[in-house]
Design an enzyme around this catalytic site. Sequence first.
Site, mmCIF file in Angstrom:
data_model
loop_
_atom_site.group_PDB
_atom_site.id
_atom_site.type_symbol
_atom_site.label_atom_id
_atom_site.label_comp_id
_atom_site.label_asym_id
_atom_site.label_seq_id
_atom_site.Cartn_x
_atom_site.Cartn_y
_atom_site.Cartn_z
ATOM 1 N N ASP A 323 -18.773 -7.576 6.338
ATOM 2 C CA ASP A 323 -19.637 -6.699 5.240
ATOM 3 C C ASP A 323 -19.825 -4.558 5.775
ATOM 4 O O ASP A 323 -19.526 -4.754 5.143
ATOM 5 C CB ASP A 323 -21.829 -7.390 5.955
ATOM 6 C CG ASP A 323 -21.227 -8.617 4.891
ATOM 7 O OD1 ASP A 323 -20.643 -8.733 4.422
ATOM 8 O OD2 ASP A 323 -22.932 -9.126 5.672
ATOM 9 N N ARG A 397 -23.483 -2.747 -0.792
ATOM 10 C CA ARG A 397 -22.474 -2.125 0.199
ATOM 11 C C ARG A 397 -21.935 -1.421 -0.619
ATOM 12 O O ARG A 397 -21.477 0.065 0.352
ATOM 13 C CB ARG A 397 -22.344 -2.961 0.829
ATOM 14 C CG ARG A 397 -23.074 -3.718 1.475
ATOM 15 C CD ARG A 397 -22.606 -4.735 2.678
ATOM 16 N NE ARG A 397 -23.665 -6.262 2.935
ATOM 17 C CZ ARG A 397 -24.406 -5.484 4.143
ATOM 18 N NH1 ARG A 397 -25.128 -4.743 4.586
ATOM 19 N NH2 ARG A 397 -25.404 -6.482 3.843
#
Length: 437
Positions: A323, A397
């Site tokens: 991530d 993100r």
Amino acid sequence: MAELMTISKISDGLRGEVAIPGDKSISHRSVMLSGLGSTPVRITNFLHAQDCLSTVACLRALGAKIEFQSETELTVTGNGFHGLREPGTIIDAGNSGTTLRLMMGLLSAQPFFSAFTGDASLHRRPMGRVAKPLSQMGAQIYGREGNTKLPLAVVPVEGGLKGISYQSPVASAQVKSALLLAGMYADGPTTVTEPFVSRDHTERMLAAFGVPVERAGTAVTINPVKAEDYKAPEAIEVPGDISSAAYWLAAGAILPGSKLLLRNVGINETRTGILEVLQNMGAKLELRNERVSGGEAAADICVEAGPLHGTTFGAEIMPRLIDEIPIIAVAALLAEGDTVITGAGELRVKETDRLAAIEQEFNKLAPGAVEASEDGLVIHGGRTLKKARCFTYDDHRIAMSLAILGAAGEGVELENPGCVNISYPAFYGELERLRKA
């Protein structure tokens, strides 16, 4: 008309302390497992963000009682290990792949029908990697594109699930967790073997509920659970999310004049790849006040700006930082030399195709600096940054990484910046506060 936000250049660095919001992975699991108990569980430092609230809504639909004392503190009371109830309507997982994949495992073992939907992004994401091994356990899951895409229906299995030994082709905590949750209700042991060890929050939390998980190398095994052995703890304290801390780790390392202290960051060893990569690039990081709470390691982390250099990493470390690749790419753009990332094909099936998004949008700010391959990136550091208008792809993100990259250069205009509410609603406010500190 697209919502726009302008992030201006930060010339004097970031300074101050940041209280890192609760870990998203642990927040999800704390609600799910507490919802299988019969006594109240008080959860503190819960991540009050859209993805985790999708899990709350899901457990409420299944009969659990959930009361918020504040945004970050709640009490979950289930109806016992076999007390989940058939939902009265379709369950909406929102944008949360974790909610959907883990609940597919848990609900495959229940004696009632359930159905799932989600937002447009979640409808595009592949669920076959979970549905396939669950079907080997006997689960009946139906959906679009060969039972791999939303909407999905889970039909009760006569005779229940059977334990299996599954060799997973990918190191995925979501796949592993779905099978472990289903395995609690199976007729025999369930073993999941991965090519590399993925994050182990489910295993640690299961132990807190009296459910032992056996580990051997990259394999984990769970045995069928008796209702009387499932014991909910009185309280769970969620550590800060290292994935959210990653933006400040990178910003503190690359913005000249920066010095930040990040409070209560989870440093579970299956999640600390970001720390190793930044240290390999020359970042000045110091861990302070290391401790363990609820089986999870945490620490305060101090980061200071300094020169960085390129690095190379691949598949072996990927489960520990998947991530964080977008923000690592930001640090790489501000480093000297090239950074080569391989083994990151998983990023093609996240909220968006993150490899394509990084190449497309980062090159607007640093023309020609990023090259994407099928499973990775080559990032040419030290390029001159310019101001540009960038698209977030409604991916939290990507949005936060672009904001830090713009702040390190000449600024950036973000289209649809509100997607940060998925995991870090306070992000932009914190960025402004730290630039003025």
